[in-house]
Scaffold this motif. Structure first.
Motif, PDB file in Angstrom:
ATOM      1  N   GLN A  19      65.760  54.816 -53.869  1.00 36.43           N
ATOM      2  CA  GLN A  19      64.390  55.294 -53.823  1.00 36.43           C
ATOM      3  C   GLN A  19      64.198  56.462 -54.790  1.00 36.43           C
ATOM      4  OE1 GLN A  19      61.858  53.956 -52.227  1.00 36.43           O
ATOM      5  NE2 GLN A  19      60.514  55.510 -53.136  1.00 36.43           N
ATOM      6  N   ALA A  20      65.132  57.387 -54.738  1.00 27.60           N
ATOM      7  CA  ALA A  20      65.050  58.565 -55.601  1.00 27.60           C
ATOM      8  C   ALA A  20      65.036  58.144 -57.062  1.00 27.60           C
ATOM      9  CB  ALA A  20      66.235  59.484 -55.329  1.00 27.60           C
ATOM     10  N   PHE A  21      65.888  57.216 -57.393  1.00 27.23           N
ATOM     11  CA  PHE A  21      65.964  56.771 -58.780  1.00 27.23           C
ATOM     12  C   PHE A  21      64.638  56.156 -59.229  1.00 27.23           C
ATOM     13  CE2 PHE A  21      66.967  53.401 -61.875  1.00 27.23           C
ATOM     14  CZ  PHE A  21      67.390  54.210 -62.912  1.00 27.23           C
ATOM     15  N   MET A  22      64.044  55.380 -58.365  1.00 29.50           N
ATOM     16  CA  MET A  22      62.772  54.764 -58.736  1.00 29.50           C
ATOM     17  C   MET A  22      61.688  55.805 -58.943  1.00 29.50           C
ATOM     18  SD  MET A  22      62.492  51.098 -56.875  1.00 29.50           S
ATOM     19  CE  MET A  22      62.957  51.529 -55.223  1.00 29.50           C
ATOM     20  N   GLU A  23      61.680  56.805 -58.098  1.00 30.53           N
ATOM     21  CA  GLU A  23      60.693  57.871 -58.263  1.00 30.53           C
ATOM     22  C   GLU A  23      60.877  58.572 -59.603  1.00 30.53           C
ATOM     23  OE1 GLU A  23      60.645  58.984 -53.511  1.00 30.53           O
ATOM     24  OE2 GLU A  23      60.626  60.602 -54.997  1.00 30.53           O
ATOM     25  N   LEU A  24      62.119  58.881 -59.909  1.00 33.32           N
ATOM     26  CA  LEU A  24      62.403  59.567 -61.165  1.00 33.32           C
ATOM     27  C   LEU A  24      62.022  58.699 -62.357  1.00 33.32           C
ATOM     28  CD1 LEU A  24      65.796  61.213 -60.220  1.00 33.32           C
ATOM     29  CD2 LEU A  24      63.609  62.334 -60.615  1.00 33.32           C
ATOM     30  N   LEU A  25      62.234  57.413 -62.184  1.00 38.48           N
ATOM     31  CA  LEU A  25      61.900  56.486 -63.266  1.00 38.48           C
ATOM     32  C   LEU A  25      60.393  56.501 -63.527  1.00 38.48           C
ATOM     33  CD1 LEU A  25      63.456  54.681 -65.072  1.00 38.48           C
ATOM     34  CD2 LEU A  25      63.130  52.795 -63.482  1.00 38.48           C
ATOM     35  N   GLU A  26      59.639  56.564 -62.462  1.00 37.53           N
ATOM     36  CA  GLU A  26      58.188  56.644 -62.598  1.00 37.53           C
ATOM     37  C   GLU A  26      57.775  57.879 -63.396  1.00 37.53           C
ATOM     38  OE1 GLU A  26      55.618  54.628 -61.693  1.00 37.53           O
ATOM     39  OE2 GLU A  26      57.237  53.187 -61.329  1.00 37.53           O
ATOM     40  N   GLU A  27      58.496  58.978 -63.169  1.00 31.98           N
ATOM     41  CA  GLU A  27      58.102  60.236 -63.786  1.00 31.98           C
ATOM     42  C   GLU A  27      58.626  60.383 -65.207  1.00 31.98           C
ATOM     43  OE1 GLU A  27      59.600  63.144 -61.110  1.00 31.98           O
ATOM     44  OE2 GLU A  27      58.595  62.253 -59.373  1.00 31.98           O
ATOM     45  N   LYS A  28      59.885  60.054 -65.368  1.00 31.95           N
ATOM     46  CA  LYS A  28      60.522  60.335 -66.655  1.00 31.95           C
ATOM     47  C   LYS A  28      60.377  59.178 -67.638  1.00 31.95           C
ATOM     48  CE  LYS A  28      63.834  63.779 -65.354  1.00 31.95           C
ATOM     49  NZ  LYS A  28      64.998  64.488 -65.929  1.00 31.95           N
ATOM     50  N   LYS A  29      60.250  57.985 -67.091  1.00 31.93           N
ATOM     51  CA  LYS A  29      59.972  56.818 -67.910  1.00 31.93           C
ATOM     52  C   LYS A  29      61.172  56.319 -68.711  1.00 31.93           C
ATOM     53  CE  LYS A  29      55.791  55.957 -66.799  1.00 31.93           C
ATOM     54  NZ  LYS A  29      55.621  54.863 -65.822  1.00 31.93           N
ATOM     55  N   ASN A  30      62.250  57.090 -68.795  1.00 36.22           N
ATOM     56  CA  ASN A  30      63.411  56.498 -69.466  1.00 36.22           C
ATOM     57  C   ASN A  30      64.689  56.823 -68.718  1.00 36.22           C
ATOM     58  OD1 ASN A  30      65.434  58.176 -71.092  1.00 36.22           O
ATOM     59  ND2 ASN A  30      63.482  59.226 -71.426  1.00 36.22           N
ATOM     60  N   ILE A  31      65.471  55.782 -68.580  1.00 38.11           N
ATOM     61  CA  ILE A  31      66.656  55.828 -67.732  1.00 38.11           C
ATOM     62  C   ILE A  31      67.684  56.823 -68.252  1.00 38.11           C
ATOM     63  CG2 ILE A  31      68.565  54.450 -66.845  1.00 38.11           C
ATOM     64  CD1 ILE A  31      66.753  51.987 -67.142  1.00 38.11           C
ATOM     65  N   TYR A  32      67.816  56.865 -69.542  1.00 40.42           N
ATOM     66  CA  TYR A  32      68.880  57.646 -70.157  1.00 40.42           C
ATOM     67  C   TYR A  32      68.850  59.099 -69.707  1.00 40.42           C
ATOM     68  CZ  TYR A  32      71.817  59.787 -73.662  1.00 40.42           C
ATOM     69  OH  TYR A  32      72.810  60.493 -74.281  1.00 40.42           O
ATOM     70  N   SER A  33      67.673  59.655 -69.624  1.00 43.12           N
ATOM     71  CA  SER A  33      67.575  61.092 -69.354  1.00 43.12           C
ATOM     72  C   SER A  33      67.633  61.449 -67.871  1.00 43.12           C
ATOM     73  CB  SER A  33      66.280  61.628 -69.957  1.00 43.12           C
ATOM     74  OG  SER A  33      65.188  61.040 -69.304  1.00 43.12           O
TER      75      SER A  33
END
Lengths: 193, 193
Positions: A19-33
């Motif tokens: 869940q946390a990862f998905m939220e971060l993905l929404e915000e940051k938009k790129n997995i690498y960072s």
DNA sequence: TTAACGATGTTGCTTAAACAACGGTGTTGG
DNA sequence: CCAACACCGTTGTTTAAGCAACATCGTTAA
């Protein structure tokens, strides 16, 4: 590494991390960072606990992708699993769609994770087909043959989807799936009779 | 009973239990019929763990109510805490409002919990007033006097709110608070000078 | 160059949470 | 009546999660 997969604590932490990862993905938009730090913090989970569950970030990403893929399939398949040729068609459409959507979320920097994700998808596809074929195989068919068929078909379907997703404008997914279905049906004949 | 309140696991379980209870409250509408079983299950927490945190359901309810009350106050007070007479007015309005809303959620069967909730509110009110008075007390005022003032005022405010909330139609909260503010201001004079 | 920094993994120890099992206490209902 | 049932509260043991500390490896910037 946790011993018992059914331990609620285990399930909960996994859930929290995903869940946390998905939220971060929404915000940051790129997995690498997105760092392991970030994920653990957002999940209110210790970083060491992350490593108790996943060997590294890559293992986590694979697991995450598998989870997403599984969920989509079980949502879009009639009665949740592969049961007949119509289900097979639905399955293929889901794969095509999933792949297309995944591409939208991938920045150039995330290119490095592509193989990882594809392996996860193919594996899951294989697992699904195998269960299906085992359920309706001819008594005469050897287990090895069934496994070989599932493996072959999983790669065939998956690869076709990859190919199509690289240039989705040239053809609709529906059209591609129509042809593919004929081929796959023939491919599994030796097992289903 | 957990030793360290700051342990993230402790905070998380507490959070999960509170959240679970609120969800159940939305569905069942009456507190009485919600079992510890229910709360623990919904929170994905073992029942024994519930008892590691709270002596019994009553202790939990008190804690829950305090939490809700605290949150409302810190949301509605200017800069989050009691700082001046204007803050005091806001505080009183919040108390009135909170009490009125709470009544709406109470079914006849939940009447038994009323004293519990009221004690929780009064306690929290006392804590808040005490912090405030301590911050602006005259050097001459004794600690005992300050404490007595806070205690007195907390009951005074709280009791007035209870009285009003039993028949809110007779008068607006604003009007009642206007008068109350005058009285309270006089009541704390001995300490603030 | 090198020093600071930030991220990744790893480890030993501590503690919270899960679990199963138990006895106790109403409260239904056959 | 009493037997089934549901809930309460407790206990001993096992295991997952937290934490602090460490080494390692780029990257950056002084």
């Amino acid at each position: 590494m946790p011993v018992n997969e059914n331990d609620p604590r285990v399930q909960r932490t996994r859930q929290l991390l995903m869940q946390a990862f998905m939220e971060l993905l929404e915000e940051k938009k790129n997995i690498y960072s997105i760092s392991v730090q970030d994920i653990a913090a957002r999940a209110t989970v210790n970083r060491a606990t992350f490593y108790a569950h996943f060997a590294d970030k890559f293992a986590f990403l694979e697991s995450w992708m598998r989870e997403k893929f599984q969920r989509k399939l079980s949502n879009e398949l009639p009665n949740g699993s592969l049961s007949d040729m119509d289900g097979l068609r639905a399955l293929m459409l889901s794969v095509f769609d999933f792949l297309a959507r995944t591409r939208l979320y991938m920045t150039p920097g995330d290119r490095q994770f592509e193989p990882l994700f594809e392996i996860a998808m193919q594996k899951e596809l294989d697992r699904l087909l195998l269960r299906w074929l085992r359920g309706l195989q001819q008594p005469s068919a050897s287990p090895e043959l069934v496994e070989a068929t599932a493996l072959f078909a999983s790669w065939g379907i998956f690869g076709s989807a990859v190919q199509w997703s690289r240039a989705p404008r040239e053809r609709t997914a529906e059209s591609a799936v129509r042809d593919l279905l004929v081929v796959v049906a023939a491919g599994v004949k030796p097992v289903t009779g």
